[in-house]
Design a protein around this motif. Structure first.
Motif, short mmCIF file in Angstrom:
data_model
loop_
_atom_site.label_atom_id
_atom_site.label_comp_id
_atom_site.label_asym_id
_atom_site.label_seq_id
_atom_site.Cartn_x
_atom_site.Cartn_y
_atom_site.Cartn_z
N PRO A 27 49.23 59.40 4.79
CA PRO A 27 48.33 60.41 4.22
C PRO A 27 48.60 60.61 2.73
O PRO A 27 49.73 60.48 2.27
N PRO A 28 47.55 60.94 1.96
CA PRO A 28 47.73 61.21 0.53
C PRO A 28 48.78 62.30 0.30
O PRO A 28 48.85 63.27 1.06
N GLY A 29 49.60 62.11 -0.71
CA GLY A 29 50.64 63.07 -1.02
C GLY A 29 51.96 62.81 -0.31
O GLY A 29 52.98 63.41 -0.64
N THR A 30 51.98 61.91 0.66
CA THR A 30 53.21 61.58 1.38
C THR A 30 54.21 60.92 0.44
O THR A 30 53.85 60.01 -0.31
N GLU A 31 55.45 61.37 0.49
CA GLU A 31 56.51 60.74 -0.30
C GLU A 31 57.33 59.83 0.61
O GLU A 31 57.56 60.16 1.78
N PHE A 59 49.93 47.60 -4.73
CA PHE A 59 50.77 48.76 -4.39
C PHE A 59 50.60 49.86 -5.42
O PHE A 59 50.45 51.04 -5.07
N ARG A 60 50.60 49.51 -6.71
CA ARG A 60 50.50 50.51 -7.78
C ARG A 60 49.17 51.26 -7.73
O ARG A 60 49.06 52.37 -8.21
N ALA A 61 48.14 50.65 -7.13
CA ALA A 61 46.87 51.34 -6.96
C ALA A 61 46.97 52.40 -5.87
O ALA A 61 46.20 53.37 -5.86
N LEU A 62 47.92 52.25 -4.95
CA LEU A 62 48.06 53.16 -3.82
C LEU A 62 49.09 54.26 -4.03
O LEU A 62 48.96 55.35 -3.44
N ARG A 82 55.01 58.39 -4.12
CA ARG A 82 54.04 59.33 -3.55
C ARG A 82 52.71 58.61 -3.41
O ARG A 82 52.24 57.95 -4.35
N VAL A 83 52.09 58.74 -2.24
CA VAL A 83 50.78 58.13 -2.01
C VAL A 83 49.74 58.90 -2.83
O VAL A 83 49.70 60.13 -2.79
N LYS A 84 48.94 58.18 -3.58
CA LYS A 84 47.91 58.80 -4.42
C LYS A 84 46.79 59.38 -3.55
O LYS A 84 46.51 58.88 -2.45
#
Length: 91
Positions: A27-31, A59-62, A82-84
């Motif tokens: 999920p977005p925001g997951t560290e 990966f850097r896009a995500l 952190r997931v973007k």
């Protein structure tokens, strides 16, 4: 005589897609850290392959750097990612 170098092994070809797929499913925001991904993806043929995964444009896009932590695997300092969010990925 020229020699052909095997740049990617069968293990590499299966590990990177699993690595990216797992990050995409978070999920977005997951560290997370590389320790978390090692549990899912497993080991690669060489430890250096992990660095190429984290440096890849896919990966850097995500995900983006979010801090640092101590590795539970070896006690080294490792990056926290952190997931973007969808908006950050689109930007």
């Amino acid at each position: 005589m020229a020699r052909v170098l095997a740049l990617e092994t069968t293990q590499t070809l299966t590990a990177k897609p699993r690595f990216l797929q797992h990050v995409q499913q978070l999920p977005p925001g997951t560290e997370f850290t590389s320790d978390d991904l090692h549990k899912v993806v497993g080991e690669t043929s060489t430890p250096q392959e992990w660095g190429t995964y984290f440096k890849s444009p896919e990966f850097r896009a995500l995900a983006e750097p979010a801090g640092a932590a101590v590795s539970q695997r070896n006690g080294n300092l490792i990056r926290v990612w952190r997931v973007k969010t969808v908006q950050e990925v689109a930007a």
